[in-house]
Design an enzyme around this catalytic site. Structure first.
Site, PDB file in Angstrom:
ATOM      1  N   ASP A  81     156.507  12.036 -20.649  1.00 15.97           N
ATOM      2  CA  ASP A  81     155.478  11.048 -20.292  1.00 15.97           C
ATOM      3  C   ASP A  81     155.271  11.095 -18.767  1.00 15.97           C
ATOM      4  O   ASP A  81     156.124  11.615 -18.046  1.00 15.97           O
ATOM      5  CB  ASP A  81     156.015   9.674 -20.757  1.00 15.97           C
ATOM      6  CG  ASP A  81     155.035   8.532 -20.585  1.00 15.97           C
ATOM      7  OD1 ASP A  81     153.816   8.767 -20.623  1.00 15.97           O
ATOM      8  OD2 ASP A  81     155.501   7.379 -20.424  1.00 15.97           O
ATOM      9  N   ASP A 113     149.911  13.240 -14.863  1.00 17.36           N
ATOM     10  CA  ASP A 113     149.121  12.060 -14.510  1.00 17.36           C
ATOM     11  C   ASP A 113     148.492  12.258 -13.135  1.00 17.36           C
ATOM     12  O   ASP A 113     149.128  12.047 -12.110  1.00 17.36           O
ATOM     13  CB  ASP A 113     150.026  10.815 -14.542  1.00 17.36           C
ATOM     14  CG  ASP A 113     149.297   9.569 -14.053  1.00 17.36           C
ATOM     15  OD1 ASP A 113     148.083   9.648 -13.767  1.00 17.36           O
ATOM     16  OD2 ASP A 113     149.958   8.512 -13.947  1.00 17.36           O
ATOM     17  N   GLU A 143     145.584  11.755 -17.911  1.00 20.58           N
ATOM     18  CA  GLU A 143     145.085  10.379 -17.765  1.00 20.58           C
ATOM     19  C   GLU A 143     143.870  10.362 -16.858  1.00 20.58           C
ATOM     20  O   GLU A 143     143.839  11.008 -15.816  1.00 20.58           O
ATOM     21  CB  GLU A 143     146.181   9.468 -17.204  1.00 20.58           C
ATOM     22  CG  GLU A 143     145.769   7.993 -17.138  1.00 20.58           C
ATOM     23  CD  GLU A 143     146.971   7.053 -16.945  1.00 20.58           C
ATOM     24  OE1 GLU A 143     147.807   6.975 -17.869  1.00 20.58           O
ATOM     25  OE2 GLU A 143     147.067   6.418 -15.894  1.00 20.58           O
ATOM     26  N   HIS A 194     150.024  -1.325 -17.843  1.00 22.06           N
ATOM     27  CA  HIS A 194     151.434  -0.952 -17.976  1.00 22.06           C
ATOM     28  C   HIS A 194     152.309  -2.178 -17.743  1.00 22.06           C
ATOM     29  O   HIS A 194     151.947  -3.072 -16.977  1.00 22.06           O
ATOM     30  CB  HIS A 194     151.811   0.087 -16.918  1.00 22.06           C
ATOM     31  CG  HIS A 194     151.343   1.476 -17.217  1.00 22.06           C
ATOM     32  ND1 HIS A 194     150.514   2.173 -16.386  1.00 22.06           N
ATOM     33  CD2 HIS A 194     151.619   2.301 -18.252  1.00 22.06           C
ATOM     34  CE1 HIS A 194     150.295   3.382 -16.902  1.00 22.06           C
ATOM     35  NE2 HIS A 194     150.940   3.482 -18.034  1.00 22.06           N
ATOM     36  N   HIS A 230     148.103   3.627 -23.378  1.00 23.83           N
ATOM     37  CA  HIS A 230     149.328   3.314 -22.633  1.00 23.83           C
ATOM     38  C   HIS A 230     149.437   1.802 -22.495  1.00 23.83           C
ATOM     39  O   HIS A 230     148.449   1.093 -22.581  1.00 23.83           O
ATOM     40  CB  HIS A 230     149.273   3.950 -21.235  1.00 23.83           C
ATOM     41  CG  HIS A 230     149.608   5.413 -21.239  1.00 23.83           C
ATOM     42  ND1 HIS A 230     150.566   5.961 -20.437  1.00 23.83           N
ATOM     43  CD2 HIS A 230     149.110   6.435 -21.982  1.00 23.83           C
ATOM     44  CE1 HIS A 230     150.651   7.254 -20.677  1.00 23.83           C
ATOM     45  NE2 HIS A 230     149.775   7.580 -21.601  1.00 23.83           N
ATOM     46  N   GLY A 231     150.657   1.326 -22.276  1.00 20.11           N
ATOM     47  CA  GLY A 231     150.839  -0.117 -22.125  1.00 20.11           C
ATOM     48  C   GLY A 231     150.683  -0.838 -23.455  1.00 20.11           C
ATOM     49  O   GLY A 231     150.105  -1.917 -23.535  1.00 20.11           O
ATOM     50  N   GLY A 232     151.216  -0.241 -24.524  1.00 12.49           N
ATOM     51  CA  GLY A 232     151.013  -0.789 -25.876  1.00 12.49           C
ATOM     52  C   GLY A 232     151.769  -2.079 -26.164  1.00 12.49           C
ATOM     53  O   GLY A 232     151.477  -2.746 -27.160  1.00 12.49           O
ATOM     54  N   THR A 255     157.793  -1.600 -22.531  1.00  9.79           N
ATOM     55  CA  THR A 255     158.339  -2.905 -22.144  1.00  9.79           C
ATOM     56  C   THR A 255     159.001  -3.656 -23.304  1.00  9.79           C
ATOM     57  O   THR A 255     160.078  -4.224 -23.148  1.00  9.79           O
ATOM     58  CB  THR A 255     157.198  -3.783 -21.565  1.00  9.79           C
ATOM     59  OG1 THR A 255     156.524  -3.027 -20.551  1.00  9.79           O
ATOM     60  CG2 THR A 255     157.752  -5.058 -20.947  1.00  9.79           C
TER      61      THR A 255
HETATM   62 ZN    ZN Z   1     151.680   5.041 -19.169  1.00  7.91          ZN
END
Ligand code: ZN
Length: 304
Positions: A81, A113, A143, A194, A230-232, A255
């Site tokens: 990632d 990224d 991204e 995120h 991202h940031g699911g 998280t």
């Molecule tokens: Zn991410």
């Protein structure tokens, strides 16, 4: 078993998403894999550079070693990632060397990224990484747009951010980016954020982000490759489920399971208890929250 690129394509066609779990602590890997297998699901274990520097994942090699110790190839693969070209602290990163190392370690897919670069520079950097990945037979994620949250300090007020659409991936740019960079999966900014990683913020409850679903649909139609959310963690369920119908075929979760691991470890002092908490939460996320139980046979079928 088909290649990972095909599996994520299958997920896109079936309107489901492959969950990708970040593991900032190495003992999280075993319970995550066990949960995926028990749920008869298919998922990625993933690791980002900032988890080696700001948490205890130690590095691409340490994560690979632990992953291959527990892996069940029919159910899980290993993804690299966020390897940023410019990191969350504004530092240039030797991204090519890190990604090349991961390919050598047996990672099944990689991400570069370049989202902090100009469009042209992001295309050039992604093109380079996509070529290396493809040479090794691996898919490459990139991204475009700004998914905020990793930078130090507080976020700007979320409602203002969402209403302005500031940093959202633009449709015309996405079309050009995908065709010129050759990336296989695209991480998009559509209101997602995120989880915080800096001291003083990383333990706070994450903001419930919303998603601009109409914008997502436009992006998906423009590029027609699998899109990545991202940031699911912390996105209300109705948005997440709707996003799977509109082009999201991989969803990153960090998280939610990190905080469970940390808080259980802190309250019990036992790694084994923290691992069980991660197992329970991962089962719950796959089953109750994302509805991705029993997707294994569907996404891994060979289609001619
Ligand atoms: Zn991410």
């Amino acid at each position: 078993m088909p290649e990972l690129g095909l599996i994520v394509q299958n997920a896109l066609k079936a309107r489901v998403a492959i969950p990708a779990f970040n593991v900032p602590y190495l003992p999280m890997i075993e319970p995550v894999i066990r949960a995926v297998v028990d749920q008869k699901s298919f998922a990625l274990v993933e690791t980002a550079r900032l988890e080696w520097l700001k948490f205890e994942a130690r590095g691409a090699e340490a994560v690979a070693k632990e992953f291959f110790r527990w892996q069940v190839p029919d159910h899980v693969r290993l993804h690299l990632d966020h390897i940023p070209v410019i990191d969350e602290d504004g530092q240039r990163v030797d991204y090519l060397e890190i990604i090349q190392q991961a390919i050598g370690l047996g990672y099944h897919s990689v991400m570069v990224d370049g989202s902090r670069l100009s469009l042209d520079e992001n295309i050039a950097a992604t093109r380079q990484v996509a070529n290396s990945a493809h040479k090794a037979g691996l898919p490459c994620e990139a991204e475009l747009g700004a998914v905020p949250g990793h930078e130090a300090g507080p976020l700007p007020p979320y409602d203002e951010l969402f209403a302005s659409g500031q940093g959202f991936t633009r449709v015309a740019e996405a079309r050009r980016f995908v065709s010129e960079s050759g990336c296989d999966w695209l991480s998009v900014a559509i209101g997602n954020i995120h989880g915080a990683v800096s001291e003083g913020y990383k333990d706070l409850k994450k903001i419930a982000a919303r998603l601009d679903l109409e914008h997502l649909e436009n992006l998906s139609q423009a590029v027609s490759i699998p899109l990545v959310l991202h940031g699911g963690s912390g996105i209300p369920r109705e948005y997440v489920l709707a996003s799977f119908q509109k082009g999201i075929a991989k969803i990153n979760i960090g998280t939610e399971i990190r905080q469970v691991y940390e808080s259980t470890l802190q309250s019990t002092g036992k790694v084994s208890k923290a691992q069980e908490a991660v197992y329970e939460r991962t089962c719950w996320l796959i089953g109750e929250y994302f509805g991705l139980t029993n997707i294994q046979s569907m996404v891994t079928q060979k289609v001619s």
